[in-house]
Design a protein around this motif. Structure first.
Motif, PDB file in Angstrom:
ATOM      1  N   GLN A   1      -1.355  10.404  -3.551  1.00 59.81           N
ATOM      2  CA  GLN A   1      -1.862   9.060  -3.766  1.00 59.81           C
ATOM      3  C   GLN A   1      -2.247   8.400  -2.440  1.00 59.81           C
ATOM      4  O   GLN A   1      -1.784   8.777  -1.373  1.00 59.81           O
ATOM      5  CB  GLN A   1      -0.825   8.178  -4.484  1.00 59.81           C
ATOM      6  N   ALA A   2      -3.093   7.382  -2.559  1.00 63.06           N
ATOM      7  CA  ALA A   2      -3.514   6.552  -1.435  1.00 63.06           C
ATOM      8  C   ALA A   2      -3.788   5.156  -1.977  1.00 63.06           C
ATOM      9  O   ALA A   2      -3.919   4.969  -3.193  1.00 63.06           O
ATOM     10  CB  ALA A   2      -4.768   7.127  -0.790  1.00 63.06           C
ATOM     11  N   SER A   3      -3.871   4.199  -1.082  1.00 58.24           N
ATOM     12  CA  SER A   3      -4.235   2.838  -1.505  1.00 58.24           C
ATOM     13  C   SER A   3      -5.661   2.861  -2.053  1.00 58.24           C
ATOM     14  O   SER A   3      -6.505   3.620  -1.567  1.00 58.24           O
ATOM     15  CB  SER A   3      -4.158   1.877  -0.323  1.00 58.24           C
TER      16      SER A   3
ATOM     17  N   PHE B   1      -8.382  -1.782  -0.328  1.00 64.31           N
ATOM     18  CA  PHE B   1      -7.141  -2.541  -0.559  1.00 64.31           C
ATOM     19  C   PHE B   1      -6.234  -2.455   0.656  1.00 64.31           C
ATOM     20  O   PHE B   1      -6.037  -1.389   1.226  1.00 64.31           O
ATOM     21  CB  PHE B   1      -6.398  -2.003  -1.783  1.00 64.31           C
ATOM     22  N   PHE B   2      -5.636  -3.595   1.026  1.00 64.18           N
ATOM     23  CA  PHE B   2      -4.608  -3.652   2.056  1.00 64.18           C
ATOM     24  C   PHE B   2      -3.417  -4.425   1.514  1.00 64.18           C
ATOM     25  O   PHE B   2      -3.579  -5.475   0.900  1.00 64.18           O
ATOM     26  CB  PHE B   2      -5.117  -4.366   3.315  1.00 64.18           C
TER      27      PHE B   2
ATOM     28  N   PHE C   1      -3.306   0.256   9.760  1.00 68.50           N
ATOM     29  CA  PHE C   1      -3.216  -1.196   9.853  1.00 68.50           C
ATOM     30  C   PHE C   1      -4.631  -1.755   9.941  1.00 68.50           C
ATOM     31  O   PHE C   1      -5.514  -1.150  10.557  1.00 68.50           O
ATOM     32  CB  PHE C   1      -2.394  -1.612  11.074  1.00 68.50           C
ATOM     33  N   ALA C   2      -4.859  -2.922   9.341  1.00 70.76           N
ATOM     34  CA  ALA C   2      -6.185  -3.540   9.338  1.00 70.76           C
ATOM     35  C   ALA C   2      -6.667  -3.836  10.747  1.00 70.76           C
ATOM     36  O   ALA C   2      -7.876  -3.831  11.006  1.00 70.76           O
ATOM     37  CB  ALA C   2      -6.167  -4.815   8.499  1.00 70.76           C
TER      38      ALA C   2
ATOM     39  N   ARG D   1       1.537  -8.124   8.047  1.00 69.92           N
ATOM     40  CA  ARG D   1       0.640  -7.223   8.780  1.00 69.92           C
ATOM     41  C   ARG D   1      -0.054  -6.335   7.747  1.00 69.92           C
ATOM     42  O   ARG D   1       0.579  -5.509   7.083  1.00 69.92           O
ATOM     43  CB  ARG D   1       1.384  -6.374   9.795  1.00 69.92           C
ATOM     44  N   ARG D   2      -1.341  -6.542   7.603  1.00 74.86           N
ATOM     45  CA  ARG D   2      -2.098  -5.849   6.574  1.00 74.86           C
ATOM     46  C   ARG D   2      -2.174  -4.362   6.888  1.00 74.86           C
ATOM     47  O   ARG D   2      -2.470  -3.960   8.004  1.00 74.86           O
ATOM     48  CB  ARG D   2      -3.490  -6.466   6.457  1.00 74.86           C
ATOM     49  N   HIS D   3      -1.890  -3.558   5.851  1.00 77.91           N
ATOM     50  CA  HIS D   3      -1.856  -2.109   6.023  1.00 77.91           C
ATOM     51  C   HIS D   3      -2.199  -1.419   4.715  1.00 77.91           C
ATOM     52  O   HIS D   3      -2.165  -2.032   3.653  1.00 77.91           O
ATOM     53  CB  HIS D   3      -0.467  -1.667   6.508  1.00 77.91           C
ATOM     54  N   ARG D   4      -2.523  -0.137   4.833  1.00 76.52           N
ATOM     55  CA  ARG D   4      -2.843   0.660   3.651  1.00 76.52           C
ATOM     56  C   ARG D   4      -2.416   2.100   3.875  1.00 76.52           C
ATOM     57  O   ARG D   4      -2.282   2.543   5.020  1.00 76.52           O
ATOM     58  CB  ARG D   4      -4.332   0.590   3.320  1.00 76.52           C
ATOM     59  N   VAL D   5      -2.191   2.806   2.794  1.00 78.87           N
ATOM     60  CA  VAL D   5      -1.898   4.241   2.849  1.00 78.87           C
ATOM     61  C   VAL D   5      -3.226   4.963   2.674  1.00 78.87           C
ATOM     62  O   VAL D   5      -3.876   4.844   1.632  1.00 78.87           O
ATOM     63  CB  VAL D   5      -0.879   4.659   1.764  1.00 78.87           C
ATOM     64  N   GLU D   6      -3.630   5.678   3.708  1.00 78.35           N
ATOM     65  CA  GLU D   6      -4.904   6.401   3.678  1.00 78.35           C
ATOM     66  C   GLU D   6      -4.793   7.720   2.925  1.00 78.35           C
ATOM     67  O   GLU D   6      -5.746   8.146   2.280  1.00 78.35           O
ATOM     68  CB  GLU D   6      -5.392   6.679   5.101  1.00 78.35           C
TER      69      GLU D   6
END
Length: 125
Positions: free
Chosen positions: A40-42, A46-47, A67-68, A88-93
């Motif tokens: 899975q990933a974001s 999406f963040f 991180f954004a 702190r805006r972040h996402r799983v790539e």
């Protein structure tokens, strides 16, 4: 505790379209959970923007977290950990499918009645 895995690397759920979150401990200001990711990933664009700090540790597999405010994702493997400060805006790539990426996550802060929502989508191979 009944129903909880005695070993975080065993009794894994089967791979499916969603990550599996298992709450291990909840106390005032703290939620500890195991996250099992199988590719899975974001969702695109999406963040996460969480109101609490989150500390994550990769127990097995690998993942990329971005991180954004950073141009490139950070690669995380077994033993790698980091603190994601509140807001702190972040996402799983990306996460590994086989073997799965297993995370230990600590959500810290006063807003811990429920863990944060965790949207994720499968990564197409």
């Amino acid at each position: 505790m009944d129903g909880l895995p005695a070993n975080l690397l065993t009794d894994l759920p089967p791979a499916g379209p969603e990550e599996v979150f298992t709450r291990l401990l909840a106390a005032t200001g703290l939620v500890v959970e195991r996250i099992v990711s199988t590719g899975q990933a974001s969702p695109p664009g999406f963040f996460y923007d969480q109101p609490q700090d989150e500390w994550v540790l990769v127990l097995s597999g690998t993942a990329e977290l971005r991180f954004a405010d950073e141009a490139a994702p950070r690669r995380l493997g077994p033993g790698d950990h980091l603190l994601i400060p509140a807001r702190r805006r972040h996402r799983v790539e990306r996460t590994d499918r086989d073997p799965p990426t297993i995370w230990l996550a600590l959500h810290l802060g006063p807003e811990q009645a429920e863990p944060p929502a965790q949207p994720a989508s499968p990564v197409s191979a």
